[in-house]
Write a protein that holds these residues in place. Structure first.
Motif, PDB file in Angstrom:
ATOM      1  N   ARG A   1       0.835  -1.209   0.000  1.00 38.98           N
ATOM      2  CA  ARG A   1       0.000   0.000   0.000  1.00 38.98           C
ATOM      3  C   ARG A   1       0.864   1.252   0.000  1.00 38.98           C
ATOM      4  O   ARG A   1       0.574   2.221  -0.695  1.00 38.98           O
ATOM      5  N   ALA A   2       1.915   1.220   0.815  1.00 40.05           N
ATOM      6  CA  ALA A   2       2.813   2.377   0.876  1.00 40.05           C
ATOM      7  C   ALA A   2       3.492   2.627  -0.466  1.00 40.05           C
ATOM      8  O   ALA A   2       3.613   3.770  -0.914  1.00 40.05           O
ATOM      9  N   MET A   3       3.925   1.563  -1.123  1.00 34.05           N
ATOM     10  CA  MET A   3       4.572   1.687  -2.433  1.00 34.05           C
ATOM     11  C   MET A   3       3.570   2.204  -3.463  1.00 34.05           C
ATOM     12  O   MET A   3       3.929   2.962  -4.353  1.00 34.05           O
ATOM     13  N   LYS A   4       2.317   1.788  -3.350  1.00 36.94           N
ATOM     14  CA  LYS A   4       1.288   2.171  -4.315  1.00 36.94           C
ATOM     15  C   LYS A   4       0.971   3.670  -4.192  1.00 36.94           C
ATOM     16  O   LYS A   4       0.712   4.351  -5.178  1.00 36.94           O
ATOM     17  N   ASN A   5       0.986   4.172  -2.951  1.00 34.35           N
ATOM     18  CA  ASN A   5       0.643   5.566  -2.720  1.00 34.35           C
ATOM     19  C   ASN A   5       1.730   6.531  -3.187  1.00 34.35           C
ATOM     20  O   ASN A   5       1.452   7.689  -3.483  1.00 34.35           O
ATOM     21  N   TYR A   6       2.977   6.072  -3.240  1.00 37.49           N
ATOM     22  CA  TYR A   6       4.065   6.975  -3.643  1.00 37.49           C
ATOM     23  C   TYR A   6       4.405   6.843  -5.091  1.00 37.49           C
ATOM     24  O   TYR A   6       4.292   5.937  -5.752  1.00 37.49           O
TER      25      TYR A   6
END
Length: 155
Positions: free
Chosen positions: A150-155
């Motif tokens: 999720r963190a990778m997707k948001n950035y």
């Protein structure tokens, strides 16, 4: 027709087995079936959830796997849904399995049932039962992976 000759189609997947057992080795086995069972499997009506395998008299048996009765035929020609079915393995493989199951106390668990070039195959695994804390670790690891994704997707 060409995909039938090349790849394989997963009919039933026992996802709970990977959660309950630590998988050590996997084997591909054929399975002895009747005609209505094959038709039912091709229709996707198989369930390996409660299934397990046993070795009796030098033969491997799949127990408690559910294959629904075939609906398009009469009841007289149909099969028993939870009948014990024989798994087809090479003699050397069976000898190796006997040694590991009896000496190390491992369990034979069906992982998935699939069609490979028109034949019904079962993937069975040698598994060692997981303890509660191992299951918790797996859940934590899975949640951490999701959060990282999720963190990778948001950035």
């Amino acid at each position: 027709m060409s995909d039938k000759n090349e790849g394989y189609k997963v009919v039933s997947d026992n996802r709970q087995a990977r959660y309950l057992y630590e998988i050590l080795e996997t084997y591909e086995a054929g399975i002895e079936l009747t005609g209505t069972e094959v038709k039912s499997i091709r229709a996707g009506k198989a369930n390996l959830q409660d299934g397990y395998a046993l070795i009796r008299d030098g033969e491997v048996w799949l127990i408690n796997a559910h294959i629904s009765p075939y609906t398009s035929s009469g009841q007289y020609f149909n099969h028993e849904p939870r009948r014990t079915r024989k798994l087809l393995l090479h003699r050397e493989q069976i000898r190796k399995l006997i040694g590991k199951v009896e000496q190390q106390g491992l369990t034979l668990v069906p992982l998935k049932m699939y069609l490979k070039r028109g034949w019904v195959k079962v993937s069975i695994a040698l598994g060692k039962g997981k303890k509660v804390h191992d299951k918790r670790e797996d859940i934590k690891r899975r949640q951490d992976q999701r959060e990282m994704q999720r963190a990778m997707k948001n950035y």
